[in-house]
Scaffold this motif. Structure first.
Motif, PDB file in Angstrom:
ATOM      1  N   GLY A 184      26.989  73.076  -2.544  1.00 16.99           N
ATOM      2  CA  GLY A 184      26.211  73.509  -3.691  1.00 16.99           C
ATOM      3  C   GLY A 184      26.086  72.480  -4.799  1.00 16.99           C
ATOM      4  N   SER A 185      25.732  72.964  -5.960  1.00 17.71           N
ATOM      5  CA  SER A 185      25.496  72.130  -7.134  1.00 17.71           C
ATOM      6  C   SER A 185      26.796  71.508  -7.632  1.00 17.71           C
ATOM      7  CB  SER A 185      24.875  72.990  -8.236  1.00 17.71           C
ATOM      8  OG  SER A 185      23.642  73.539  -7.823  1.00 17.71           O
ATOM      9  N   PRO A 222      26.409  64.699  -7.021  1.00 19.49           N
ATOM     10  CA  PRO A 222      25.313  64.058  -6.267  1.00 19.49           C
ATOM     11  C   PRO A 222      25.492  62.554  -6.101  1.00 19.49           C
ATOM     12  CG  PRO A 222      24.636  64.425  -8.524  1.00 19.49           C
ATOM     13  CD  PRO A 222      26.029  64.997  -8.401  1.00 19.49           C
ATOM     14  N   THR A 223      26.587  62.153  -5.454  1.00 16.98           N
ATOM     15  CA  THR A 223      26.826  60.734  -5.200  1.00 16.98           C
ATOM     16  C   THR A 223      27.227  60.552  -3.737  1.00 16.98           C
ATOM     17  OG1 THR A 223      29.190  60.795  -5.719  1.00 16.98           O
ATOM     18  CG2 THR A 223      27.667  60.446  -7.567  1.00 16.98           C
ATOM     19  N   PRO A 224      26.981  59.376  -3.162  1.00 19.24           N
ATOM     20  CA  PRO A 224      27.405  59.128  -1.780  1.00 19.24           C
ATOM     21  C   PRO A 224      28.905  59.312  -1.574  1.00 19.24           C
ATOM     22  CG  PRO A 224      25.817  57.469  -2.482  1.00 19.24           C
ATOM     23  CD  PRO A 224      26.166  58.257  -3.701  1.00 19.24           C
ATOM     24  N   VAL A 225      29.717  58.883  -2.546  1.00 17.75           N
ATOM     25  CA  VAL A 225      31.167  59.022  -2.418  1.00 17.75           C
ATOM     26  C   VAL A 225      31.567  60.495  -2.377  1.00 17.75           C
ATOM     27  CG1 VAL A 225      33.374  58.635  -3.577  1.00 17.75           C
ATOM     28  CG2 VAL A 225      31.681  56.788  -3.478  1.00 17.75           C
ATOM     29  N   ALA A 226      30.995  61.283  -3.290  1.00 16.05           N
ATOM     30  CA  ALA A 226      31.318  62.719  -3.328  1.00 16.05           C
ATOM     31  C   ALA A 226      30.836  63.420  -2.065  1.00 16.05           C
ATOM     32  CB  ALA A 226      30.692  63.361  -4.563  1.00 16.05           C
ATOM     33  N   ALA A 227      29.664  63.040  -1.562  1.00 14.91           N
ATOM     34  CA  ALA A 227      29.144  63.659  -0.337  1.00 14.91           C
ATOM     35  C   ALA A 227      30.064  63.372   0.844  1.00 14.91           C
ATOM     36  CB  ALA A 227      27.741  63.152  -0.053  1.00 14.91           C
ATOM     37  N   LYS A 237      39.076  71.215   7.142  1.00 16.32           N
ATOM     38  CA  LYS A 237      39.415  72.639   7.039  1.00 16.32           C
ATOM     39  C   LYS A 237      38.716  73.482   8.095  1.00 16.32           C
ATOM     40  CE  LYS A 237      40.393  72.649   2.060  1.00 16.32           C
ATOM     41  NZ  LYS A 237      40.010  73.199   0.725  1.00 16.32           N
ATOM     42  N   HIS A 238      37.520  73.036   8.507  1.00 14.58           N
ATOM     43  CA  HIS A 238      36.713  73.805   9.464  1.00 14.58           C
ATOM     44  C   HIS A 238      36.223  72.860  10.564  1.00 14.58           C
ATOM     45  CE1 HIS A 238      36.592  77.050   6.466  1.00 14.58           C
ATOM     46  NE2 HIS A 238      36.329  76.098   5.577  1.00 14.58           N
ATOM     47  N   PRO A 239      37.101  72.503  11.501  1.00 11.32           N
ATOM     48  CA  PRO A 239      36.692  71.552  12.552  1.00 11.32           C
ATOM     49  C   PRO A 239      35.572  72.066  13.437  1.00 11.32           C
ATOM     50  CG  PRO A 239      38.858  72.501  13.008  1.00 11.32           C
ATOM     51  CD  PRO A 239      38.512  72.893  11.620  1.00 11.32           C
ATOM     52  N   ASP A 240      35.338  73.383  13.433  1.00 10.46           N
ATOM     53  CA  ASP A 240      34.254  73.952  14.243  1.00 10.46           C
ATOM     54  C   ASP A 240      32.981  74.167  13.437  1.00 10.46           C
ATOM     55  OD1 ASP A 240      35.478  75.885  12.715  1.00 10.46           O
ATOM     56  OD2 ASP A 240      35.267  77.474  14.206  1.00 10.46           O
ATOM     57  N   LEU A 241      32.896  73.540  12.261  1.00  6.84           N
ATOM     58  CA  LEU A 241      31.696  73.646  11.426  1.00  6.84           C
ATOM     59  C   LEU A 241      30.493  73.051  12.140  1.00  6.84           C
ATOM     60  CD1 LEU A 241      30.631  74.269   8.425  1.00  6.84           C
ATOM     61  CD2 LEU A 241      30.913  71.813   8.062  1.00  6.84           C
ATOM     62  N   THR A 242      29.421  73.834  12.261  1.00  7.35           N
ATOM     63  CA  THR A 242      28.197  73.316  12.901  1.00  7.35           C
ATOM     64  C   THR A 242      26.946  73.559  12.073  1.00  7.35           C
ATOM     65  OG1 THR A 242      27.866  75.381  14.137  1.00  7.35           O
ATOM     66  CG2 THR A 242      29.140  73.627  15.228  1.00  7.35           C
ATOM     67  N   GLY A 243      27.076  74.250  10.944  1.00  8.90           N
ATOM     68  CA  GLY A 243      25.909  74.536  10.121  1.00  8.90           C
ATOM     69  C   GLY A 243      26.204  74.318   8.648  1.00  8.90           C
ATOM     70  N   VAL A 244      25.252  73.720   7.930  1.00  8.91           N
ATOM     71  CA  VAL A 244      25.429  73.454   6.505  1.00  8.91           C
ATOM     72  C   VAL A 244      24.157  73.847   5.761  1.00  8.91           C
ATOM     73  CG1 VAL A 244      25.757  71.679   4.738  1.00  8.91           C
ATOM     74  CG2 VAL A 244      27.093  71.597   6.851  1.00  8.91           C
ATOM     75  N   VAL A 245      24.325  74.569   4.654  1.00  5.23           N
ATOM     76  CA  VAL A 245      23.238  74.871   3.729  1.00  5.23           C
ATOM     77  C   VAL A 245      23.460  74.017   2.487  1.00  5.23           C
ATOM     78  CG1 VAL A 245      22.120  76.648   2.320  1.00  5.23           C
ATOM     79  CG2 VAL A 245      23.050  77.237   4.579  1.00  5.23           C
ATOM     80  N   VAL A 246      22.461  73.280   2.067  1.00  5.36           N
ATOM     81  CA  VAL A 246      22.577  72.410   0.894  1.00  5.36           C
ATOM     82  C   VAL A 246      21.733  72.981  -0.238  1.00  5.36           C
ATOM     83  CG1 VAL A 246      22.413  70.053   0.024  1.00  5.36           C
ATOM     84  CG2 VAL A 246      22.741  70.456   2.473  1.00  5.36           C
ATOM     85  N   HIS A 247      22.375  73.257  -1.375  1.00  7.94           N
ATOM     86  CA  HIS A 247      21.628  73.669  -2.563  1.00  7.94           C
ATOM     87  C   HIS A 247      21.950  72.681  -3.680  1.00  7.94           C
ATOM     88  CE1 HIS A 247      20.508  76.835  -5.802  1.00  7.94           C
ATOM     89  NE2 HIS A 247      19.505  76.029  -5.515  1.00  7.94           N
ATOM     90  N   ASN A 248      21.444  71.489  -3.518  1.00  5.40           N
ATOM     91  CA  ASN A 248      21.713  70.391  -4.433  1.00  5.40           C
ATOM     92  C   ASN A 248      20.782  69.257  -4.017  1.00  5.40           C
ATOM     93  OD1 ASN A 248      22.753  68.116  -5.769  1.00  5.40           O
ATOM     94  ND2 ASN A 248      24.854  68.861  -5.662  1.00  5.40           N
ATOM     95  N   GLU A 249      19.598  69.220  -4.634  1.00  6.06           N
ATOM     96  CA  GLU A 249      18.534  68.321  -4.168  1.00  6.06           C
ATOM     97  C   GLU A 249      18.982  66.872  -4.043  1.00  6.06           C
ATOM     98  OE1 GLU A 249      16.529  71.645  -6.575  1.00  6.06           O
ATOM     99  OE2 GLU A 249      18.290  70.346  -6.778  1.00  6.06           O
ATOM    100  N   ILE A 275      17.862  74.119   0.307  1.00  4.26           N
ATOM    101  CA  ILE A 275      17.000  74.796  -0.660  1.00  4.26           C
ATOM    102  C   ILE A 275      16.570  73.710  -1.633  1.00  4.26           C
ATOM    103  CG2 ILE A 275      16.820  76.610  -2.415  1.00  4.26           C
ATOM    104  CD1 ILE A 275      19.169  78.019  -1.001  1.00  4.26           C
ATOM    105  N   CYS A 276      15.320  73.267  -1.503  1.00  2.00           N
ATOM    106  CA  CYS A 276      14.873  72.098  -2.263  1.00  2.00           C
ATOM    107  C   CYS A 276      13.351  72.006  -2.215  1.00  2.00           C
ATOM    108  CB  CYS A 276      15.489  70.820  -1.704  1.00  2.00           C
ATOM    109  SG  CYS A 276      14.939  70.395  -0.026  1.00  2.00           S
ATOM    110  N   PRO A 277      12.745  71.192  -3.075  1.00  2.00           N
ATOM    111  CA  PRO A 277      11.298  70.978  -2.996  1.00  2.00           C
ATOM    112  C   PRO A 277      10.910  70.344  -1.670  1.00  2.00           C
ATOM    113  CG  PRO A 277      12.168  70.199  -5.098  1.00  2.00           C
ATOM    114  CD  PRO A 277      13.350  70.476  -4.217  1.00  2.00           C
TER     115      PRO A 277
END
Length: 344
Positions: A184-185, A222-227, A237-249, A275-277
């Motif tokens: 998120g944001s 919103p920085t490469p390091v933070a991402a 924490k979630h090694p089986d993570l396969t889906g991501v929703v991004v709400h931070n353009e 969720i973005c333009p």
């Protein structure tokens, strides 16, 4: 030399007062005379003096757009709203006064007391916005682009962000993903309880529970390091993570790069929905499946609502635009991962 009201009167063969009445609408003028005056205005290119017009009509023909520029907000999207509001206002012969300082209630009072604007469009709406009690008693028509927790007595319009968050989860669930995260944001956006971010998170969480998925919500600068730190933390924490929703353009591109840096391919290993333009979703690789931010429509309809209120027309108190999800290249069917549980 600028054309005067006297020039228009001579061209139309009427008195200056008649021209004034045609412009202000304060007296009934025959249609024939009115058309003659309008034709003279067109021929001479006459533009009424703004101050004189304001005195005559008791209006400034200005709408104030209140949009404080805090950190954590993506300015290019905000500018899309500004352009939309300005463009729509001109169609109604109104100008826009843009206020970007965080003045709170004092800013509202300054606009009202000085008659700088006839009406207000307010953005950057928090769930418990300190400006709202004053806005309800200001005596100026207003429209909020955004929803507070208590919207009673207010006119609000926005994208249905709760439904947008849910639509992203539903799309990933339909593709077979079991573990989904919301990136998120920045933290300060959640600390301020901005309505759009809080409602997206709520819609995301509700959809996880409804669809029986596991997941997490994490803020992200919103920085490469933070991402990269966010991606590493989520996968730890979630090694089986396969889906991501991004709400931070501003994080969309760095997040895609971060997954590549840790050896995760999009969409083969991880599907991403944002969720973005549309322009943000289209200019990255792979192009991102997204729910669009309808800035142009929101700005235009906010102006239409506030102008209708100025004219004494009843308008709906709440307008929520339904989200539209556009499929592109960043989301695909889930592949089994170590420790994942496949739904039947």
């Amino acid at each position: 030399m600028a054309t005067t009201i006297g020039d228009v009167a001579r061209q139309a063969g009427v008195s200056p007062s008649t021209v004034s009445y045609v412009l202000s609408g304060k007296r009934t003028i025959s249609e024939e005379t009115r058309q003659r005056v309008l034709a003279a205005i067109e021929v001479l290119g006459y533009h009424p003096h703004a101050g004189a017009r304001a005195l005559a009509s008791n209006r400034s023909n200005v709408v104030a757009l209140i949009m404080p520029l805090y950190t954590g907000l993506y300015v290019p999207v905000l500018m899309q709203f500004v352009i939309s509001v300005v463009t729509a206002a001109r169609r109604f012969d109104h100008d826009v006064l843009l206020l970007t300082q965080d003045e709170g209630e004092k800013g509202l009072e300054r606009v009202a007391a000085s008659s700088l604007a006839d009406a207000l469009i307010v953005m950057d709406v928090e769930l418990h916005d300190r400006r709202l009690p004053r806005l309800r008693t200001l005596g100026r028509p207003s429209v909020l682009i955004g929803f507070p927790a208590d919207a009673s007595g207010l006119t609000c319009i926005d994208l249905d962000f709760a439904a947008a968050g849910a639509a992203c989860v539903d799309h990933l669930a339909d593709l077979g993903h079991d573990c989904v995260a919301l990136v998120g944001s920045p933290p300060e956006v959640y600390e301020r309880e901005l309505g759009f971010a809080s409602r997206t998170a709520a819609g995301f969480t509700e959809a996880l529970l409804r669809r029986g998925l596991r997941g997490a919500t994490v803020p992200c600068e919103p920085t490469p390091v933070a991402a990269l730190e966010t991606v590493r933390g989520l996968l730890a924490k979630h090694p089986d993570l396969t889906g991501v929703v991004v709400h931070n353009e501003e994080t969309v591109a760095p997040l895609l790069e971060a997954f590549a840096a840790v050896g995760k391919r999009v969409p083969d290993d991880v599907s991403v929905v944002a969720i973005c333009p549309d322009d943000v979703a289209e200019r990255v690789k792979p192009r991102v499946t997204s729910v669009s931010i309808p800035a142009e429509e929101l700005g235009r309809r906010a102006v239409e609502l506030v102008v209708a209120k100025l004219d004494g027309t009843m308008v709906p108190e709440a307008t929520l635009l339904a989200p539209t999800l556009t499929e592109r290249d960043s989301a695909a069917g889930a592949r089994p991962t170590t420790g994942s549980r496949r739904r039947r």
